[in-house]
Design a protein around this motif. Structure first.
Motif, PDB file in Angstrom:
ATOM      1  N   PRO A 110       0.829  -1.207   0.000  1.00  0.00           N
ATOM      2  CA  PRO A 110       0.000   0.000   0.000  1.00  0.00           C
ATOM      3  C   PRO A 110       0.866   1.261   0.000  1.00  0.00           C
ATOM      4  O   PRO A 110       1.888   1.326   0.687  1.00  0.00           O
ATOM      5  CB  PRO A 110      -0.807  -0.106   1.294  1.00  0.00           C
ATOM      6  CG  PRO A 110      -0.788  -1.567   1.633  1.00  0.00           C
ATOM      7  CD  PRO A 110       0.538  -2.071   1.156  1.00  0.00           C
ATOM      8  N   GLN A 111       0.443   2.250  -0.780  1.00  0.00           N
ATOM      9  CA  GLN A 111       1.118   3.537  -0.836  1.00  0.00           C
ATOM     10  C   GLN A 111       0.060   4.635  -0.828  1.00  0.00           C
ATOM     11  O   GLN A 111      -0.980   4.495  -1.463  1.00  0.00           O
ATOM     12  CB  GLN A 111       1.986   3.651  -2.095  1.00  0.00           C
ATOM     13  CG  GLN A 111       3.062   2.576  -2.193  1.00  0.00           C
ATOM     14  CD  GLN A 111       3.883   2.713  -3.462  1.00  0.00           C
ATOM     15  OE1 GLN A 111       4.261   3.811  -3.854  1.00  0.00           O
ATOM     16  NE2 GLN A 111       4.162   1.584  -4.111  1.00  0.00           N
ATOM     17  N   PHE A 112       0.330   5.711  -0.108  1.00  0.00           N
ATOM     18  CA  PHE A 112      -0.655   6.792  -0.035  1.00  0.00           C
ATOM     19  C   PHE A 112       0.028   8.110   0.309  1.00  0.00           C
ATOM     20  O   PHE A 112       1.182   8.139   0.762  1.00  0.00           O
ATOM     21  CB  PHE A 112      -1.740   6.459   1.000  1.00  0.00           C
ATOM     22  CG  PHE A 112      -1.223   6.092   2.358  1.00  0.00           C
ATOM     23  CD1 PHE A 112      -1.051   7.050   3.342  1.00  0.00           C
ATOM     24  CD2 PHE A 112      -0.910   4.765   2.665  1.00  0.00           C
ATOM     25  CE1 PHE A 112      -0.579   6.714   4.601  1.00  0.00           C
ATOM     26  CE2 PHE A 112      -0.443   4.413   3.928  1.00  0.00           C
ATOM     27  CZ  PHE A 112      -0.274   5.387   4.890  1.00  0.00           C
ATOM     28  N   LEU A 113      -0.703   9.192   0.081  1.00  0.00           N
ATOM     29  CA  LEU A 113      -0.247  10.545   0.387  1.00  0.00           C
ATOM     30  C   LEU A 113      -1.151  11.147   1.447  1.00  0.00           C
ATOM     31  O   LEU A 113      -2.378  11.024   1.367  1.00  0.00           O
ATOM     32  CB  LEU A 113      -0.282  11.434  -0.866  1.00  0.00           C
ATOM     33  CG  LEU A 113       0.516  10.977  -2.088  1.00  0.00           C
ATOM     34  CD1 LEU A 113       0.256  11.923  -3.253  1.00  0.00           C
ATOM     35  CD2 LEU A 113       2.003  10.925  -1.769  1.00  0.00           C
ATOM     36  N   ILE A 114      -0.560  11.810   2.440  1.00  0.00           N
ATOM     37  CA  ILE A 114      -1.311  12.603   3.406  1.00  0.00           C
ATOM     38  C   ILE A 114      -0.973  14.070   3.140  1.00  0.00           C
ATOM     39  O   ILE A 114       0.192  14.467   3.203  1.00  0.00           O
ATOM     40  CB  ILE A 114      -0.960  12.212   4.850  1.00  0.00           C
ATOM     41  CG1 ILE A 114      -1.402  10.774   5.120  1.00  0.00           C
ATOM     42  CG2 ILE A 114      -1.627  13.165   5.843  1.00  0.00           C
ATOM     43  CD1 ILE A 114      -1.070  10.268   6.503  1.00  0.00           C
ATOM     44  N   LYS A 115      -2.011  14.845   2.808  1.00  0.00           N
ATOM     45  CA  LYS A 115      -1.808  16.233   2.389  1.00  0.00           C
ATOM     46  C   LYS A 115      -2.335  17.177   3.473  1.00  0.00           C
ATOM     47  O   LYS A 115      -3.508  17.128   3.823  1.00  0.00           O
ATOM     48  CB  LYS A 115      -2.548  16.498   1.079  1.00  0.00           C
ATOM     49  CG  LYS A 115      -2.231  15.478  -0.019  1.00  0.00           C
ATOM     50  CD  LYS A 115      -3.171  15.650  -1.194  1.00  0.00           C
ATOM     51  CE  LYS A 115      -2.995  14.553  -2.225  1.00  0.00           C
ATOM     52  NZ  LYS A 115      -3.943  14.670  -3.353  1.00  0.00           N
ATOM     53  N   GLN A 116      -1.453  18.002   3.978  1.00  0.00           N
ATOM     54  CA  GLN A 116      -1.819  18.972   5.013  1.00  0.00           C
ATOM     55  C   GLN A 116      -1.697  20.379   4.420  1.00  0.00           C
ATOM     56  O   GLN A 116      -0.646  21.012   4.486  1.00  0.00           O
ATOM     57  CB  GLN A 116      -0.910  18.802   6.231  1.00  0.00           C
ATOM     58  CG  GLN A 116      -1.026  17.444   6.920  1.00  0.00           C
ATOM     59  CD  GLN A 116      -2.342  17.297   7.644  1.00  0.00           C
ATOM     60  OE1 GLN A 116      -2.549  17.843   8.710  1.00  0.00           O
ATOM     61  NE2 GLN A 116      -3.257  16.529   7.052  1.00  0.00           N
ATOM     62  N   LYS A 117      -2.796  20.853   3.843  1.00  0.00           N
ATOM     63  CA  LYS A 117      -2.761  22.148   3.159  1.00  0.00           C
ATOM     64  C   LYS A 117      -2.504  23.293   4.126  1.00  0.00           C
ATOM     65  O   LYS A 117      -1.768  24.236   3.812  1.00  0.00           O
ATOM     66  CB  LYS A 117      -4.078  22.375   2.410  1.00  0.00           C
ATOM     67  CG  LYS A 117      -4.259  21.463   1.204  1.00  0.00           C
ATOM     68  CD  LYS A 117      -5.506  21.823   0.423  1.00  0.00           C
ATOM     69  CE  LYS A 117      -5.624  20.950  -0.823  1.00  0.00           C
ATOM     70  NZ  LYS A 117      -6.841  21.274  -1.622  1.00  0.00           N
TER      71      LYS A 117
END
Length: 293
Positions: free
Chosen positions: A56-63
């Motif tokens: 599994p691969q994912f991005l966590i985006k904290q704008k």
């Protein structure tokens, strides 16, 4: 541990992260097939001797904080560390390299053997300001920055009740989040589960917003206390006032002679004594409907 147990921990963490970052703008699975295969591996009759077919691969985006974490799970995670890369457009290449090195050192020292993506997110939030628009050596410490912020106006104490608190990851989150937010109090795992946090109202509310979205059979704020501080514009005086109102020193996980088939039940008499020694024994009846002794 087996590959199946590692996969179960991975899936549980992904479900936690999805509950905390529910939109695609916050969490993006870059390989949906790998996520589906992980779920099938855990829910099916997978052999513990072979790893899942993909990672599994994912991005966590904290704008709001202007950074992205790119995460990938090795098959043996959390026995080994995940692959986490920080990206921030507001940093120079040298600053980003230094931030990445410090994050890796933090994870290596504190997180081996435990799921840690959320800890990585919180660490970056806490330390990113040290790098933006200034060199690391010139940056003020997080403590210095916090004292210059707008002083809180209300002191709060939340008494939280849960049907049970068993899960090790949840227990670690409760300890980590209370420390991160500067809250004092205690948590009592088992059945029932009790958590008390006290400190600035905004920090207590942030703690509750994180805790309540986890998967619980039942959780609620059983009682709350909100006390005006009367120190607006006086940061140091507010800190002193908050400390004078605290009934607990720091935050701890409290155990009271665990017993029962699974060691899930605590001695409520000892809990009452613990509360009585801290001047808050009246909440015992609020929790259990009987007077303590």
């Amino acid at each position: 541990m087996s590959y199946l147990e590692w996969a179960e921990s991975q899936l549980a963490e992904i479900e936690l992260l999805t509950s905390m970052f529910p939109t695609a703008e916050e969490l993006e699975a870059t390989d949906q097939l790998a996520l589906a295969e992980l779920r099938n591996y855990v829910e099916g009759s997978a052999s513990a001797g072979s790893p899942p077919p993909s990672r599994p691969q994912f991005l966590i985006k904290q704008k709001l904080d202007s950074f992205i974490l790119s995460c990938a799970y090795p098959s043996e995670y959390p026995a080994v560390l995940p692959e986490i890369t920080v990206r921030c457009s507001g940093l120079s290449r040298a600053q980003q390299t230094q931030l990445q090195a410090l994050l890796n050192a933090y994870l290596t020292e504190n997180c081996r053997g435990e799921v840690c993506v959320l800890s990585a997110v919180e660490w970056v939030k806490d330390n990113l300001l040290l790098f933006i628009n200034r060199s690391f050596s010139e940056a003020p410490s997080p403590k210095e920055e916090s004292t210059s912020a707008q002083p809180p106006e209300v002191f709060s104490r939340l008494w939280i009740y849960s049907h049970h608190i068993y899960n090790k990851s949840k227990r670690k989150n409760i300890l980590d989040w209370s420390k991160d937010l500067g809250l004092s109090g205690f948590s009592m795992p088992g059945k029932p589960g009790i958590v008390c946090v006290e400190g600035p109202q905004s920090a207590c509310e942030e703690f509750w917003s994180r805790v309540k979205v986890l998967t619980w059979k039942k959780i609620m704020i059983r009682h709350r206390e909100d006390l005006p501080l009367d120190c607006q514009g006086e940061g140091s005086r507010c800190v002193e006032r908050i400390d004078s109102l605290r009934k607990f020193t720091g935050f701890e996980e409290a155990m009271f002679d665990p017993h029962g088939n699974r060691g899930n039940h605590m001695d409520l008499g000892q809990l009452y004594q613990f509360l009585n020694e801290r001047g808050c024994c009246e909440v015992f009846q609020m929790y259990f409907g009987i007077e303590g002794r």
